[in-house]
Every structure is written in structure tokens, then in C-alpha cells.
Design an enzyme around this catalytic site. Structure first.
Site, mmCIF file in Angstrom:
data_model
loop_
_atom_site.group_PDB
_atom_site.id
_atom_site.type_symbol
_atom_site.label_atom_id
_atom_site.label_comp_id
_atom_site.label_asym_id
_atom_site.label_seq_id
_atom_site.Cartn_x
_atom_site.Cartn_y
_atom_site.Cartn_z
ATOM 1 N N TYR A 91 0.752 -1.263 0.052
ATOM 2 C CA TYR A 91 0.061 -0.004 -0.013
ATOM 3 C C TYR A 91 1.079 1.235 -0.091
ATOM 4 C CZ TYR A 91 -3.862 2.925 1.728
ATOM 5 O OH TYR A 91 -4.777 4.113 1.726
ATOM 6 N N LYS B 78 1.100 3.996 -2.762
ATOM 7 C CA LYS B 78 0.674 5.533 -2.502
ATOM 8 C C LYS B 78 1.739 6.419 -2.592
ATOM 9 C CE LYS B 78 -3.863 4.757 -1.507
ATOM 10 N NZ LYS B 78 -4.722 5.254 -2.280
HETATM 11 P P1 NDP Z 1 -13.475 2.140 1.073
HETATM 12 O O1 NDP Z 1 -13.085 0.689 1.065
HETATM 13 O O2 NDP Z 1 -14.615 2.700 1.776
HETATM 14 O O3 NDP Z 1 -13.952 2.528 -0.362
HETATM 15 C C1 NDP Z 1 -13.237 2.127 -1.559
HETATM 16 C C2 NDP Z 1 -13.820 2.356 -2.738
HETATM 17 O O4 NDP Z 1 -13.230 2.041 -4.088
HETATM 18 C C3 NDP Z 1 -15.187 1.806 -2.910
HETATM 19 O O5 NDP Z 1 -15.996 2.520 -3.584
HETATM 20 C C4 NDP Z 1 -14.969 0.758 -3.913
HETATM 21 O O6 NDP Z 1 -16.014 0.453 -4.709
HETATM 22 C C5 NDP Z 1 -13.863 1.231 -4.900
HETATM 23 N N1 NDP Z 1 -12.982 0.516 -5.343
HETATM 24 C C6 NDP Z 1 -11.986 -0.504 -4.925
HETATM 25 N N2 NDP Z 1 -11.576 -1.439 -5.936
HETATM 26 C C7 NDP Z 1 -11.878 -0.791 -7.220
HETATM 27 C C8 NDP Z 1 -11.869 -1.122 -8.566
HETATM 28 N N3 NDP Z 1 -10.800 -1.871 -8.851
HETATM 29 N N4 NDP Z 1 -12.502 -0.404 -9.393
HETATM 30 C C9 NDP Z 1 -13.209 0.468 -9.065
HETATM 31 N N5 NDP Z 1 -13.628 0.984 -7.752
HETATM 32 C C10 NDP Z 1 -12.928 0.188 -6.695
HETATM 33 O O7 NDP Z 1 -12.367 3.016 1.308
HETATM 34 P P2 NDP Z 1 -12.088 4.450 1.496
HETATM 35 O O8 NDP Z 1 -13.220 5.596 1.226
HETATM 36 O O9 NDP Z 1 -11.629 4.380 3.054
HETATM 37 O O10 NDP Z 1 -10.731 5.161 0.713
HETATM 38 C C11 NDP Z 1 -10.773 5.895 -0.230
HETATM 39 C C12 NDP Z 1 -9.268 6.236 -0.750
HETATM 40 O O11 NDP Z 1 -8.758 6.936 -0.127
HETATM 41 C C13 NDP Z 1 -8.474 4.990 -1.091
HETATM 42 O O12 NDP Z 1 -7.691 5.285 -2.208
HETATM 43 C C14 NDP Z 1 -7.557 4.821 0.122
HETATM 44 O O13 NDP Z 1 -6.538 4.233 -0.192
HETATM 45 C C15 NDP Z 1 -7.465 6.180 0.651
HETATM 46 N N6 NDP Z 1 -7.028 6.458 1.910
HETATM 47 C C16 NDP Z 1 -8.102 6.028 2.926
HETATM 48 C C17 NDP Z 1 -7.690 6.408 4.363
HETATM 49 C C18 NDP Z 1 -8.545 6.019 5.351
HETATM 50 O O14 NDP Z 1 -8.122 6.117 6.553
HETATM 51 N N7 NDP Z 1 -9.726 5.619 5.183
HETATM 52 C C19 NDP Z 1 -6.451 7.008 4.557
HETATM 53 C C20 NDP Z 1 -5.674 7.181 3.373
HETATM 54 C C21 NDP Z 1 -5.933 7.150 2.275
HETATM 55 P P3 NDP Z 1 -16.841 -1.214 -4.944
HETATM 56 O O15 NDP Z 1 -16.319 -1.852 -3.554
HETATM 57 O O16 NDP Z 1 -18.299 -0.779 -5.044
HETATM 58 O O17 NDP Z 1 -16.039 -1.747 -6.164
#
Ligand code: NDP
Length: 241
Positions: free
Chosen positions: A149, A153
Site C-alpha cells: 500500500y 501510494k
Molecule cells: P473504502 O474501502 O470505503 O472504499 C473504496 C472504494 O473504492 C469503494 O467505492 C470501492 O467500490 C472502490 N474500488 C475498489 N477497488 C476498485 C476497482 N478495482 N475499481 C473501481 N472501484 C474500486 O475506502 P476509503 O473510502 O477509506 O478510501 C478511499 C481512498 O482513500 C482509497 O484510495 C484509500 O487508499 C484512500 N485513503 C483512505 C484512508 C482511510 O483512513 N480510510 C487514509 C488514506 C487514504 P466497490 O467496492 O463498490 O467496487
């Protein structure tokens, strides 16, 4: 902004959904995607304001190109791309399976590359656009148990700065947002001890919300941020200071 078209990848839940909600509330033409049609449609319907949901797995470059074509047909060419979709497959390096390394790099980094490339065609032609890449403070600092990860990132930060330089002359800005500990499905998997330890290190004394991150994304997409490119904006309550 109201005449703009925004696409948020991974907009079905968490941070991406909050971003899509913020844009739709502003009256912007908003598209979001997720891996299943049902989740994407449901999120778009809940958000309202004409938001549109698309099934697209961003790890598939063909599906990404098709997504951009479909959004252009429905709403117009994408003016603002939020590369938000991301996954984790945590584990210590000596036990990390190739599949876990590959899946995280393929989604978090390659997926963003496919989307940037697809978006750039129209943005460069139109001499304007915004790309916002969702990195993480883990990409800046590293984290034991998250080598895949962190590498993905950190790669996003390099991608952001390189594209910012490539696209600047065409008025396309490219920035990264680095959230800290944000309460979503992704962080739900942490143990209570891990959550407590993270919280105790956050100077502002609380866990972040998806809306905290969406506000930063909205700013970087706005006219007010027109002179900001290649920037890395942490949204972490001071955690990575
Ligand atoms: P969630 O797990 O809540 O949501 C992830 C989202 O990504 C979902 O909408 C999922 O949609 C989508 N997704 C995953 N894989 C795919 C794919 N191959 N194609 C299309 N859509 C995809 O994550 P967060 O909201 O927590 O995180 C969002 C972003 O922020 C990420 O990049 C994460 O790394 C980053 N982030 C989050 C942090 C945190 O503390 N939460 C901290 C730092 C960064 P579905 O399952 O419907 O396909």
C-alpha cells in the site's frame, strides 16, 4: 464549477462517495464508478442531483476507456478526475503473497494511471482540467505491514508531480491528497488497539471523516485552486507532521 463534469472512481462508499456527494450538492455533473453495477447505481440514486453511477473496474484499462467514453456520452467530457478507488491487502513483507502485492499496486497505482491517461486526452485538447489523486500519509511515511500500500501510494505522489509538469502548459493541474486516519469501511478492519494507538497520535484529537477529505478535494477542483499544481495536501489532523 456547475458547468463541469466530475468523475470520482470508487464512489460507492467512504471518501469517494463523500466527494461525489459534495460535488452533486454544488450542482456539478457528477459521475462515480465501482466494481458492481448495483452498488454504483444505488450510490448515485442516494446522492441524487443527477449523479450517475457506472460499473467499471479500474484495474482493467479497456473498462476504464469505455467508462470515460460512456461518461462523455452521458454528461460530457470529464473536466475533473478524482482517482479515489483503492484497496488494502495488509501483511508483513516476508509473508506477503505476490497476489496481495499485485492487487494493491494494480488498483491503487495502475488503475490511477489508466484513468489519468484516459482523462488527459480530452483535458489536454480542451486546455483545462483537474486531476486529484487520493494518496495517503502512508505513502509519505511508510507503515510496517503495508509495504504494498505504501509503495502504491508513494507511486501516486510521483505520478502526480510528473503529470503536473507534463500538463501544466495546457492548464491541467494535478494534485495529491493524503488522508490520515479516516473512519470508513477500509479502517473498520483495524483492531481496537490499532485505532486507539492511531487516535492518540492525532494532534487534533479526533479521527477524520470522509467529509473532511471531500472538502479538500472540492477545493482542489475549484477555481480558487487554479494556481496549485503538483501539491501534496495532507488531511490528517496533524498526524504526519
Ligand atoms: P473504502 O474501502 O470505503 O472504499 C473504496 C472504494 O473504492 C469503494 O467505492 C470501492 O467500490 C472502490 N474500488 C475498489 N477497488 C476498485 C476497482 N478495482 N475499481 C473501481 N472501484 C474500486 O475506502 P476509503 O473510502 O477509506 O478510501 C478511499 C481512498 O482513500 C482509497 O484510495 C484509500 O487508499 C484512500 N485513503 C483512505 C484512508 C482511510 O483512513 N480510510 C487514509 C488514506 C487514504 P466497490 O467496492 O463498490 O467496487
Amino acid at each position: 464549477m456547475v458547468d463541469k463534469v466530475v468523475l470520482v472512481t470508487g464512489g460507492t462508499r467512504g471518501i469517494g462517495r463523500a466527494c461525489a456527494e459534495a460535488f452533486a450538492r454544488e450542482g456539478v455533473k457528477t459521475a462515480l464508478c465501482g466494481r458492481t453495477e448495483a452498488a454504483a447505481q444505488e450510490a448515485a440514486a442516494d446522492i441524487g442531483g443527477g449523479a450517475k453511477g457506472y460499473e467499471a473496474d479500474i484495474t482493467d484499462p479497456g473498462a476504464v476507456n469505455e467508462l470515460f467514453k460512456q461518461v462523455a456520452r452521458d454528461l460530457g467530457p470529464v473536466n475533473v478526475l478524482v482517482n479515489n478507488a483503492g484497496i488494502t491487502r495488509d501483511g508483513l513483507l516476508i509473508r506477503m503473497k505476490d497476489a496481495d502485492w499485485d492487487a494493491v499496486l494494480q488498483t491503487n497505482l495502475n488503475g490511477a494511471f489508466y484513468c489519468c491517461r484516459a482523462a488527459a486526452r480530452d483535458m489536454l485538447k480542451q486546455r483545462g482540467g483537474r486531476i486529484i489523486n487520493m494518496s495517503s500519509i502512508i505513502g509519505l511515511r511508510g507503515q510496517a505491514g503495508q509495504a504494498n500500500y505504501a509503495a502504491a501510494k508513494a507511486g501516486l505522489v510521483g505520478l502526480t508531480k510528473s503529470l503536473a509538469q507534463e500538463f501544466a502548459s495546457r492548464n491541467v493541474t494535478v494534485n495529491a491528497v493524503c488522508p490520515g486516519y479516516i473512519e470508513t469501511d477500509m479502517t473498520e478492519a483495524m483492531t481496537d488497539e490499532m485505532k486507539e494507538a492511531a487516535l492518540s497520535r492525532i494532534p487534533l484529537g479526533r479521527v477524520g471523516t470522509s467529509e473532511d477529505v471531500a472538502a479538500a478535494v472540492q477545493f482542489l477542483a475549484s477555481d480558487a485552486a487554479g494556481y496549485i499544481t503538483g501539491a501534496v495536501l495532507t488531511v490528517d489532523g496533524g498526524l504526519a507532521m
